[in-house]
Design an enzyme around this catalytic site. Sequence first.
Site, PDB file in Angstrom:
ATOM      1  N   HIS A  37      -5.853   2.736 -11.912  1.00 12.82           N
ATOM      2  CA  HIS A  37      -5.786   3.970 -11.103  1.00 12.82           C
ATOM      3  C   HIS A  37      -7.065   4.159 -10.270  1.00 12.82           C
ATOM      4  CE1 HIS A  37      -3.626   8.092 -10.943  1.00 12.82           C
ATOM      5  NE2 HIS A  37      -4.337   7.920  -9.838  1.00 12.82           N
ATOM      6  N   LEU A  38      -7.276   3.208  -9.372  1.00 14.73           N
ATOM      7  CA  LEU A  38      -8.522   3.213  -8.589  1.00 14.73           C
ATOM      8  C   LEU A  38      -8.324   3.673  -7.149  1.00 14.73           C
ATOM      9  CD1 LEU A  38     -10.252  -0.149  -9.702  1.00 14.73           C
ATOM     10  CD2 LEU A  38     -10.634   2.168 -10.529  1.00 14.73           C
ATOM     11  N   GLY A  39      -7.108   4.167  -6.833  1.00 16.67           N
ATOM     12  CA  GLY A  39      -6.788   4.491  -5.430  1.00 16.67           C
ATOM     13  C   GLY A  39      -7.773   5.421  -4.759  1.00 16.67           C
ATOM     14  N   GLU A  71      -1.248   6.172 -18.937  1.00 14.16           N
ATOM     15  CA  GLU A  71      -2.528   5.612 -18.478  1.00 14.16           C
ATOM     16  C   GLU A  71      -3.615   5.863 -19.516  1.00 14.16           C
ATOM     17  OE1 GLU A  71      -3.246   7.093 -14.504  1.00 14.16           O
ATOM     18  OE2 GLU A  71      -1.629   5.867 -13.689  1.00 14.16           O
ATOM     19  N   ARG A 120       0.764  11.611   4.233  1.00 13.13           N
ATOM     20  CA  ARG A 120      -0.574  11.195   4.679  1.00 13.13           C
ATOM     21  C   ARG A 120      -0.831   9.715   4.438  1.00 13.13           C
ATOM     22  NH1 ARG A 120      -3.653  15.905   1.712  1.00 13.13           N
ATOM     23  NH2 ARG A 120      -1.944  15.354   0.319  1.00 13.13           N
ATOM     24  N   ILE A 121      -0.494   9.235   3.240  1.00  9.90           N
ATOM     25  CA  ILE A 121      -0.845   7.849   2.904  1.00  9.90           C
ATOM     26  C   ILE A 121       0.188   6.878   3.464  1.00  9.90           C
ATOM     27  CG2 ILE A 121      -1.221   6.231   1.000  1.00  9.90           C
ATOM     28  CD1 ILE A 121      -2.441   8.574  -0.586  1.00  9.90           C
ATOM     29  N   ASP A 157      -1.184   0.315  -9.301  1.00  6.52           N
ATOM     30  CA  ASP A 157      -2.444   1.033  -9.553  1.00  6.52           C
ATOM     31  C   ASP A 157      -2.207   2.161 -10.555  1.00  6.52           C
ATOM     32  OD1 ASP A 157      -5.208   1.650  -9.029  1.00  6.52           O
ATOM     33  OD2 ASP A 157      -4.542   3.386  -7.866  1.00  6.52           O
ATOM     34  N   ALA A 210       1.104   5.114  -6.047  1.00  2.97           N
ATOM     35  CA  ALA A 210       1.303   6.571  -5.930  1.00  2.97           C
ATOM     36  C   ALA A 210       1.283   7.225  -7.310  1.00  2.97           C
ATOM     37  CB  ALA A 210       2.595   6.866  -5.184  1.00  2.97           C
ATOM     38  N   ARG A 211       2.355   7.107  -8.053  1.00  6.21           N
ATOM     39  CA  ARG A 211       2.426   7.679  -9.392  1.00  6.21           C
ATOM     40  C   ARG A 211       3.281   6.787 -10.277  1.00  6.21           C
ATOM     41  NH1 ARG A 211      -1.464   9.878  -8.577  1.00  6.21           N
ATOM     42  NH2 ARG A 211      -1.993  12.078  -8.527  1.00  6.21           N
ATOM     43  N   ASP A 239      11.810   9.203   4.502  1.00  5.85           N
ATOM     44  CA  ASP A 239      11.161  10.420   3.996  1.00  5.85           C
ATOM     45  C   ASP A 239      12.089  11.578   4.344  1.00  5.85           C
ATOM     46  OD1 ASP A 239       7.842  11.417   3.582  1.00  5.85           O
ATOM     47  OD2 ASP A 239       9.443  12.866   3.948  1.00  5.85           O
ATOM     48  N   THR A 289       5.246   8.568  -2.493  1.00  2.20           N
ATOM     49  CA  THR A 289       5.819   9.910  -2.699  1.00  2.20           C
ATOM     50  C   THR A 289       5.117  10.552  -3.901  1.00  2.20           C
ATOM     51  OG1 THR A 289       7.424   9.243  -4.349  1.00  2.20           O
ATOM     52  CG2 THR A 289       8.079   8.958  -2.050  1.00  2.20           C
TER      53      THR A 289
HETATM   54  N1  LIG Z   1      -3.541   5.902  -6.923  1.00  2.88           N
HETATM   55  C1  LIG Z   1      -4.342   6.873  -6.559  1.00  2.88           C
HETATM   56  O1  LIG Z   1      -5.487   6.970  -6.984  1.00  2.88           O
HETATM   57  C2  LIG Z   1      -3.853   7.873  -5.595  1.00  2.88           C
HETATM   58  C3  LIG Z   1      -2.536   8.243  -5.598  1.00  2.88           C
HETATM   59  N2  LIG Z   1      -2.084   9.180  -4.714  1.00  2.88           N
HETATM   60  C4  LIG Z   1      -0.650   9.516  -4.750  1.00  2.88           C
HETATM   61  O2  LIG Z   1      -0.009   8.973  -3.605  1.00  2.88           O
HETATM   62  C5  LIG Z   1       1.146   9.735  -3.293  1.00  2.88           C
HETATM   63  C6  LIG Z   1       1.192  10.072  -1.803  1.00  2.88           C
HETATM   64  O3  LIG Z   1       0.092  10.882  -1.457  1.00  2.88           O
HETATM   65  P1  LIG Z   1       0.030  11.611  -0.045  1.00  2.88           P
HETATM   66  O4  LIG Z   1       0.490  10.688   1.028  1.00  2.88           O
HETATM   67  O5  LIG Z   1      -1.315  12.207   0.051  1.00  2.88           O
HETATM   68  O6  LIG Z   1       1.105  12.749  -0.243  1.00  2.88           O
HETATM   69  P2  LIG Z   1       1.870  13.591   0.891  1.00  2.88           P
HETATM   70  O7  LIG Z   1       2.291  14.832   0.258  1.00  2.88           O
HETATM   71  O8  LIG Z   1       1.077  13.649   2.152  1.00  2.88           O
HETATM   72  O9  LIG Z   1       3.174  12.694   1.194  1.00  2.88           O
HETATM   73  C7  LIG Z   1       4.205  12.524   0.273  1.00  2.88           C
HETATM   74  C8  LIG Z   1       5.499  12.324   1.059  1.00  2.88           C
HETATM   75  O10 LIG Z   1       6.515  11.948   0.167  1.00  2.88           O
HETATM   76  C9  LIG Z   1       7.720  12.459   0.699  1.00  2.88           C
HETATM   77  N3  LIG Z   1       8.808  12.459  -0.261  1.00  2.88           N
HETATM   78  C10 LIG Z   1       9.121  13.395  -1.191  1.00  2.88           C
HETATM   79  N4  LIG Z   1      10.248  13.054  -1.857  1.00  2.88           N
HETATM   80  C11 LIG Z   1      10.666  11.870  -1.323  1.00  2.88           C
HETATM   81  C12 LIG Z   1      11.760  11.007  -1.581  1.00  2.88           C
HETATM   82  N5  LIG Z   1      12.681  11.301  -2.508  1.00  2.88           N
HETATM   83  N6  LIG Z   1      11.870   9.879  -0.868  1.00  2.88           N
HETATM   84  C13 LIG Z   1      10.945   9.580   0.077  1.00  2.88           C
HETATM   85  N7  LIG Z   1       9.890  10.362   0.395  1.00  2.88           N
HETATM   86  C14 LIG Z   1       9.738  11.496  -0.321  1.00  2.88           C
HETATM   87  C15 LIG Z   1       7.330  13.847   1.144  1.00  2.88           C
HETATM   88  O11 LIG Z   1       8.283  14.364   2.057  1.00  2.88           O
HETATM   89  C16 LIG Z   1       5.969  13.584   1.782  1.00  2.88           C
HETATM   90  O12 LIG Z   1       6.064  13.380   3.183  1.00  2.88           O
HETATM   91  C17 LIG Z   1       1.101  10.953  -4.195  1.00  2.88           C
HETATM   92  O13 LIG Z   1       1.930  10.715  -5.320  1.00  2.88           O
HETATM   93  C18 LIG Z   1      -0.348  10.986  -4.628  1.00  2.88           C
HETATM   94  O14 LIG Z   1      -0.483  11.658  -5.837  1.00  2.88           O
HETATM   95  C19 LIG Z   1      -2.899   9.738  -3.790  1.00  2.88           C
HETATM   96  C20 LIG Z   1      -4.224   9.401  -3.747  1.00  2.88           C
HETATM   97  C21 LIG Z   1      -4.814   8.462  -4.664  1.00  2.88           C
HETATM   98  O1  LIG Z   2      -5.708  11.779  -5.668  1.00  3.21           O
HETATM   99  C1  LIG Z   2      -4.792  11.314  -6.392  1.00  3.21           C
HETATM  100  O2  LIG Z   2      -3.596  11.617  -6.278  1.00  3.21           O
HETATM  101  C2  LIG Z   2      -5.131  10.355  -7.408  1.00  3.21           C
HETATM  102  O3  LIG Z   2      -4.264   9.820  -8.058  1.00  3.21           O
HETATM  103  C3  LIG Z   2      -6.552  10.097  -7.674  1.00  3.21           C
HETATM  104  O4  LIG Z   2      -6.732  10.102  -9.027  1.00  3.21           O
HETATM  105  P1  LIG Z   2      -8.140  10.574  -9.609  1.00  3.21           P
HETATM  106  O5  LIG Z   2      -8.372  11.932  -9.001  1.00  3.21           O
HETATM  107  O6  LIG Z   2      -9.140   9.565  -9.158  1.00  3.21           O
HETATM  108  O7  LIG Z   2      -7.924  10.613 -11.084  1.00  3.21           O
END
Ligand SMILES: NC(=O)C1=CN([C@@H]2O[C@H](COP(=O)(O)OP(=O)(O)OC[C@H]3O[C@@H](n4cnc5c(N)ncnc54)[C@H](O)[C@@H]3O)[C@@H](O)[C@H]2O)C=CC1
Ligand SMILES: O=C(O)C(=O)COP(=O)(O)O
Length: 402
Positions: A156-158, A138, A28-29, A133, A108-109, A48, A80
């Site tokens: 961690h403000l994403g 953390e 998604r992202i 981020d 991401a993480r 991916d 990822t």
């Molecule tokens: N910083 C923040 O506050 C936020 C962080 N996130 C993090 O961002 C990341 C992505 O979120 P989404 O796009 O929603 O997840 P998503 O599940 O839609 O996409 C993740 C993608 O990573 C791929 N993937 C898995 N293993 C892989 C590898 N070895 N190499 C390359 N690609 C691989 C998957 O196939 C999938 O298409 C997650 O870790 C999520 O927790 C999401 C929202 C806010």
């Molecule tokens: O949605 C995510 O994956 C996030 O990392 C967001 O983190 P939070 O729910 O704001 O602590």
Amino acid sequence: MKEGKWDRKKYMGMELNGKTLGVLGLGRIGREVATRMQAFGMKTIGYDPIITPETSAAFGVEQLPLEEIWPRCDFITVHTPLLASTMGLLNDSTFAKCRRGVQVVNCARGGIVDEGALLRALRSGQCGGAALDVFTQEPPKDRDLVNHPNVICCPHLGASTQEAQSRCGKEIAMQIVDMATGKGLAGTVNGQALSKAFAPQTKPWIALARALGSVLRTAGKQAQGSVQVCTQGTPLREAGSYLTPAVAAGMLAGGAQKDVTLVNALLLAQEAGLKVTTTHGDVAPEPDGSAGLLQVSLQGSPHRVVGTVQGSTPVLREINGATFKQPAPLTGPVLIYRAKACDPSTLPALTGLLGKVGVQLQSYHSSSTVGGEQWSVVGLSAPLSDLSELKPRVAEVFQLHL
Ligand SMILES: NC(=O)C1=CN([C@@H]2O[C@H](COP(=O)(O)OP(=O)(O)OC[C@H]3O[C@@H](n4cnc5c(N)ncnc54)[C@H](O)[C@@H]3O)[C@@H](O)[C@H]2O)C=CC1
Ligand SMILES: O=C(O)C(=O)COP(=O)(O)O
């Protein structure tokens, strides 16, 4: 400028136009990031393992093997989840394959970009800058990365926008509605049992599993050791996932641990030294194959209880080898005792005691005779406050409020 400064020479940027961005993770992202960066004139390549090259081509990302991505990128951004396969995706060895001065983004993480390797690459100039981020710890105690001049970071403000938080709130509320209406849960990582717990047809089975756990703990006088949960009958084929935590919750109820739930029961059981394992047998225990049986036993002891659900009532079918021809309901206050078979004085003594304290006998079930003894399960209108009058007349007696 707020400090009254006008440092024009200190800040020199770099155009994104014409630069190559590697997007690792095209979910998604990742795909949103790619299309937004294309608007700045960036070439977007990525990887991916589950998104097909045709799908990613539709949002303008050429997919390549990782080995071909490293040397081509001016910027790399990871999107990822943190998995064994993504932990340290950028590490000393992959940084060495990148262009000198590559810039890295991790929103991401923490841990997808190895923090030690990133710091080394920043210090050597192999990495020209990083935007973070997220962190392995953390807030991060080790501040070397945060303090590095070529690192910009946020706590961690994403997801910290009014809109995102409002969407999260709505999503959680909708999930609670789905759970309460028995539609199951999406995205739970530790609440497998919960998605079933609210379905009307599984509720009495969960009550049975809790009750059998409580009976076993009380009869076995211990909440430690190995407990074997066995489901029988095709209707219970998938039921172990929610019945096993329910048995563990029953085993732990009334013990030192407070607030035992279906989500935390297995973890708390493990901490309490209780190993709970599950097996399943498809053999239908009833001729029509409709009902299932739940058997819970404490390994290395004679303690074993077997129950089923009749209508919507959890019932006991067997305890330590003694079977109930008429299964005994396991609801409300229940008195269970083992006594010499055919001792004519036990039941009158019990009814006399109940009359004295104003408690009604609501049901009475007795088991087959094993070793000259019988088990009795007595449904009461209220729990008894004192069992001392009964104790001399029976081999063992205990009370449960189910
Ligand atoms: N910083 C923040 O506050 C936020 C962080 N996130 C993090 O961002 C990341 C992505 O979120 P989404 O796009 O929603 O997840 P998503 O599940 O839609 O996409 C993740 C993608 O990573 C791929 N993937 C898995 N293993 C892989 C590898 N070895 N190499 C390359 N690609 C691989 C998957 O196939 C999938 O298409 C997650 O870790 C999520 O927790 C999401 C929202 C806010
Ligand atoms: O949605 C995510 O994956 C996030 O990392 C967001 O983190 P939070 O729910 O704001 O602590």
